[in-house]
Motif scaffolding. Structure first.
Motif, PDB file in Angstrom:
ATOM      1  N   GLU A   5      20.166  12.220  27.208  1.00 19.43           N
ATOM      2  CA  GLU A   5      18.840  11.642  27.850  1.00 19.43           C
ATOM      3  C   GLU A   5      18.666  12.005  29.219  1.00 19.43           C
ATOM      4  OE1 GLU A   5      20.908   9.777  25.910  1.00 19.43           O
ATOM      5  OE2 GLU A   5      19.774   9.336  24.265  1.00 19.43           O
ATOM      6  N   ASP A   6      19.719  11.777  30.058  1.00 15.87           N
ATOM      7  CA  ASP A   6      19.853  12.263  31.360  1.00 15.87           C
ATOM      8  C   ASP A   6      19.761  13.625  31.550  1.00 15.87           C
ATOM      9  OD1 ASP A   6      20.210   9.642  32.017  1.00 15.87           O
ATOM     10  OD2 ASP A   6      22.273  10.018  32.336  1.00 15.87           O
ATOM     11  N   ARG A   7      20.073  14.710  30.668  1.00 17.67           N
ATOM     12  CA  ARG A   7      20.224  16.041  30.854  1.00 17.67           C
ATOM     13  C   ARG A   7      18.761  16.477  30.405  1.00 17.67           C
ATOM     14  NH1 ARG A   7      23.127  17.892  27.102  1.00 17.67           N
ATOM     15  NH2 ARG A   7      24.190  16.170  26.231  1.00 17.67           N
ATOM     16  N   ILE A   8      18.160  15.809  29.177  1.00 19.87           N
ATOM     17  CA  ILE A   8      16.886  16.404  28.843  1.00 19.87           C
ATOM     18  C   ILE A   8      15.708  16.071  29.898  1.00 19.87           C
ATOM     19  CG2 ILE A   8      16.162  14.266  27.319  1.00 19.87           C
ATOM     20  CD1 ILE A   8      15.873  17.916  26.438  1.00 19.87           C
ATOM     21  N   ARG A   9      16.016  14.647  30.592  1.00 19.54           N
ATOM     22  CA  ARG A   9      14.966  14.378  31.625  1.00 19.54           C
ATOM     23  C   ARG A   9      14.944  15.070  32.702  1.00 19.54           C
ATOM     24  NH1 ARG A   9      15.947   9.356  35.870  1.00 19.54           N
ATOM     25  NH2 ARG A   9      14.169   9.389  36.561  1.00 19.54           N
ATOM     26  N   ALA A  10      16.244  15.727  33.201  1.00 17.15           N
ATOM     27  CA  ALA A  10      16.439  16.273  34.237  1.00 17.15           C
ATOM     28  C   ALA A  10      15.667  17.780  34.070  1.00 17.15           C
ATOM     29  CB  ALA A  10      17.759  16.790  34.735  1.00 17.15           C
ATOM     30  N   VAL A  11      16.020  18.224  32.651  1.00 17.57           N
ATOM     31  CA  VAL A  11      15.227  19.706  32.401  1.00 17.57           C
ATOM     32  C   VAL A  11      13.600  19.698  32.601  1.00 17.57           C
ATOM     33  CG1 VAL A  11      15.047  21.437  30.660  1.00 17.57           C
ATOM     34  CG2 VAL A  11      17.317  20.485  31.301  1.00 17.57           C
ATOM     35  N   LYS A  12      13.306  18.761  31.893  1.00 11.01           N
ATOM     36  CA  LYS A  12      11.725  18.723  32.004  1.00 11.01           C
ATOM     37  C   LYS A  12      11.097  18.177  33.333  1.00 11.01           C
ATOM     38  CE  LYS A  12      11.442  16.943  27.123  1.00 11.01           C
ATOM     39  NZ  LYS A  12      11.043  15.795  26.184  1.00 11.01           N
ATOM     40  N   PHE A  13      11.902  17.440  34.116  1.00  5.53           N
ATOM     41  CA  PHE A  13      11.300  17.057  35.382  1.00  5.53           C
ATOM     42  C   PHE A  13      11.394  18.521  36.239  1.00  5.53           C
ATOM     43  CE2 PHE A  13      11.422  15.955  39.766  1.00  5.53           C
ATOM     44  CZ  PHE A  13      10.740  15.138  40.017  1.00  5.53           C
ATOM     45  N   TYR A  14      12.410  19.256  35.952  1.00  5.82           N
ATOM     46  CA  TYR A  14      12.501  20.504  36.724  1.00  5.82           C
ATOM     47  C   TYR A  14      11.420  21.489  36.262  1.00  5.82           C
ATOM     48  CZ  TYR A  14      14.843  25.509  37.359  1.00  5.82           C
ATOM     49  OH  TYR A  14      15.185  26.598  37.901  1.00  5.82           O
ATOM     50  N   ILE A  15      11.039  21.720  35.036  1.00  4.29           N
ATOM     51  CA  ILE A  15       9.939  22.538  34.401  1.00  4.29           C
ATOM     52  C   ILE A  15       8.718  21.904  35.156  1.00  4.29           C
ATOM     53  CG2 ILE A  15       8.658  23.075  32.411  1.00  4.29           C
ATOM     54  CD1 ILE A  15      11.350  22.770  30.866  1.00  4.29           C
ATOM     55  N   THR A  16       8.541  20.656  35.260  1.00  3.53           N
ATOM     56  CA  THR A  16       7.243  20.004  35.759  1.00  3.53           C
ATOM     57  C   THR A  16       6.932  20.332  37.317  1.00  3.53           C
ATOM     58  OG1 THR A  16       7.502  18.161  34.284  1.00  3.53           O
ATOM     59  CG2 THR A  16       5.967  17.929  35.929  1.00  3.53           C
TER      60      THR A  16
END
Length: 516
Positions: A5-16
């Motif tokens: 969950e932490d990793r997928i959250r970081a990747v999506k915030f990075y894209i946003t």
């Protein structure tokens, strides 16, 4: 180390946030930029991230193949291969042989047995050293003359599930089970308190950051100085991270006030039309009317609203009257002729027009040059009876103004004319004009501006409303004189005064039936 969950959250915030790794790390607090880009690369290839721990070998396929080839080229001697290449461990080498050459591995390879024979006590001592955490496993293996994998195997054997390591501990003070349980509870409570303190500090830090981002507040802002409306905006911005009952105490806002402000924000602005009307009145009157005069104009138009509402709307719409202070012009040149008494004695009230007049000279300094204004003010209603504008504060400026004012008098009118001790009012020509018209002279004390405060007040209003806070860099002297003359006409005919019941001096005299 990081959950799915932490990793997928970081990747999506990075894209946003537009692929800004530094901004993502600063906002989330994890991970480092290299890990984030590695996660994004995996996400972009498979549109997802692996779940659980992803085991990655630190040896490349080329290194594996070289080690296996060396092993077969040197009589299948695993120990010689490890010593010659410096990698890997012998069990790992045998595993590579089985993977790359399954037939050779079955026929030739034997299960590994350690050449170093260690007693059970030595194994226990090795595992105890690794449990202390002072040395790495490789360092411990070098000390005891074994391989790092052997130390790891011993740890699994002695510390695995269902097994315990019986260590000989130094004698210590005997403690009862109850005391140990109590100490454990105290330590857990202390940890909990520290976690709460850290959580509160993080909450306050986020609130201050949001105050800077959303409300554009400067650093060091005091949360107590925020309005309830501003606090609601902060709470709404942080609701996705913190609970409402955590944010309200920090911002010192009751829940009822929060709910009220939320309803006010959602509801329609009932002063929408009034706001537009106030803006128009402010702009039409040269942006110099404060809330009292705007309220007076609204009342004359039949709009009943309190002054507080007008003041609040003007503050919200940033309808602010610009003001500044400048050094005023000084016309004192010494005792040219004998002084006269101060007859007016700060009594600036008059029962009828042309009973008491005030005069003085003020200076305007613009990039194109200096301009001087010489007016006569009637104490009855503040009307500017006569005025002259010029580029030099000479006697002609004052005398011409006085001559124009005298021409407007009836034969029976002989007003008192009060001035300061400037040289213009002590020259023979001024005195001759006063005596010929039968006017009475009055002078302030030396350097005492309150003795002529009514005239000074007119200059202050004039400069605040027409001169200060405006850009005169591209104005010529002629255009400025035109603006100044236009303002004085507007001052007499249109500008309302609260003391006159919301009327201009011209309107006030007409209401009294006085001819103008």
């Amino acid at each position: 180390m990081y959950s799915y969950e932490d990793r997928i959250r970081a990747v999506k915030f990075y894209i946003t946030c537009g692929y800004n790794a530094a901004y993502t790390v600063s906002k989330l607090g994890y991970p480092d930029a290299s890990n984030l880009k590695h996660w994004y690369k995996e996400y972009s290839e498979s549109n997802d991230l692996h779940k659980g721990r992803k085991k990655v070998s630190k040896f490349s396929d080329r290194e594996k193949r070289d080690a296996v080839d060396y092993y077969f080229a040197h009589d299948r001697n695993a120990l010689q291969t490890v010593k010659a290449l410096g990698y890997p461990s012998r069990p790992l080498l045998i595993q590579w042989v089985k993977e790359l050459c399954p037939e050779e591995g079955k026929r030739r390879c034997k299960s590994f047995k350690s050449h170093v024979r260690c007693s059970q006590e030595e194994k226990i001592q090795t595992v105890m050293e690794s449990c202390k955490g002072n040395l790495k496993i490789a360092q411990i293996a070098e000390i005891y003359g074994v391989t790092p994998s052997a130390v790891s195997i011993w740890r699994k054997e002695l510390l695995g599930e269902g097994k315990t390591l019986k260590m000989i501990q130094p004698p210590a003070e005997d403690k009862s089970i109850e005391q140990l349980i109590r100490e454990k509870a105290e330590l857990e409570a202390k940890v909990k308190r520290l976690e709460n303190d850290v959580y509160k500090l993080q909450l306050e830090r986020d609130i201050l950051e949001k105050a800077g981002d959303i409300l554009k507040k400067e650093e060091g802002i005091n949360l107590d100085q925020l309005t309830n409306r501003e606090k609601v905006f902060l709470i709404d911005a942080l609701r996705n991270k913190y609970k409402l009952n955590e944010l309200l105490p920090v911002l010192k806002l009751s829940k009822s006030s929060y709910c009220y402000q939320v309803q006010c924000i959602k509801s329609k602005d009932k002063y929408k039309e009034l706001r537009q009307q106030i803006k128009e009145l402010f702009m039409c009157n040269k942006e110099i009317y404060g809330y009292r005069r705007i309220h007076c104009l609204l009342r004359k138009d039949g709009i009943i609203v309190s002054e507080k509402i007008v003041r609040r709307i003007m503050n919200e719409e940033q309808l602010i009257v610009k003001a500044a202070r400048k050094r005023k012009y000084n016309s004192y040149k010494g005792e040219i002729t004998p002084e006269v008494d101060n007859i007016i004695k700060r009594d600036f009230s008059a029962k009828k027009p042309n009973e008491k007049w005030l005069t003085d000279i003020t200076e305007f300094h613009i990039p194109a040059g200096k301009i001087y204004l010489s007016p006569i003010i009637d104490c009855f209603d503040g009307m500017v009876v006569s005025w002259t504008i010029g580029t030099s504060p000479n006697s002609k400026l004052a005398n011409t103004m006085l001559q124009k004012a005298i021409e407007q008098l009836d034969p029976s009118e002989h007003p008192l004319v009060h001035s300061d001790r400037g040289c213009h009012y002590r020259w023979p020509e001024w005195i001759n004009l006063m005596d010929t018209a039968g006017l009475t002279r009055s002078m302030s004390k030396k350097g005492c501006s309150p003795d002529n405060s009514a005239c000074e007040g007119f200059f202050g209003r004039l400069k605040n409303e027409m001169f200060y806070g405006r850009n005169w860099n591209h104005a010529s002297i002629d255009s400025f004189i035109h603006k100044l003359d236009e303002y004085i006409h507007w001052y007499n005919e249109t500008r309302i005064k609260i003391s006159l019941g919301g009327m201009s001096p011209f309107q006030y005299r007409r209401s009294l039936g006085i001819a103008i």
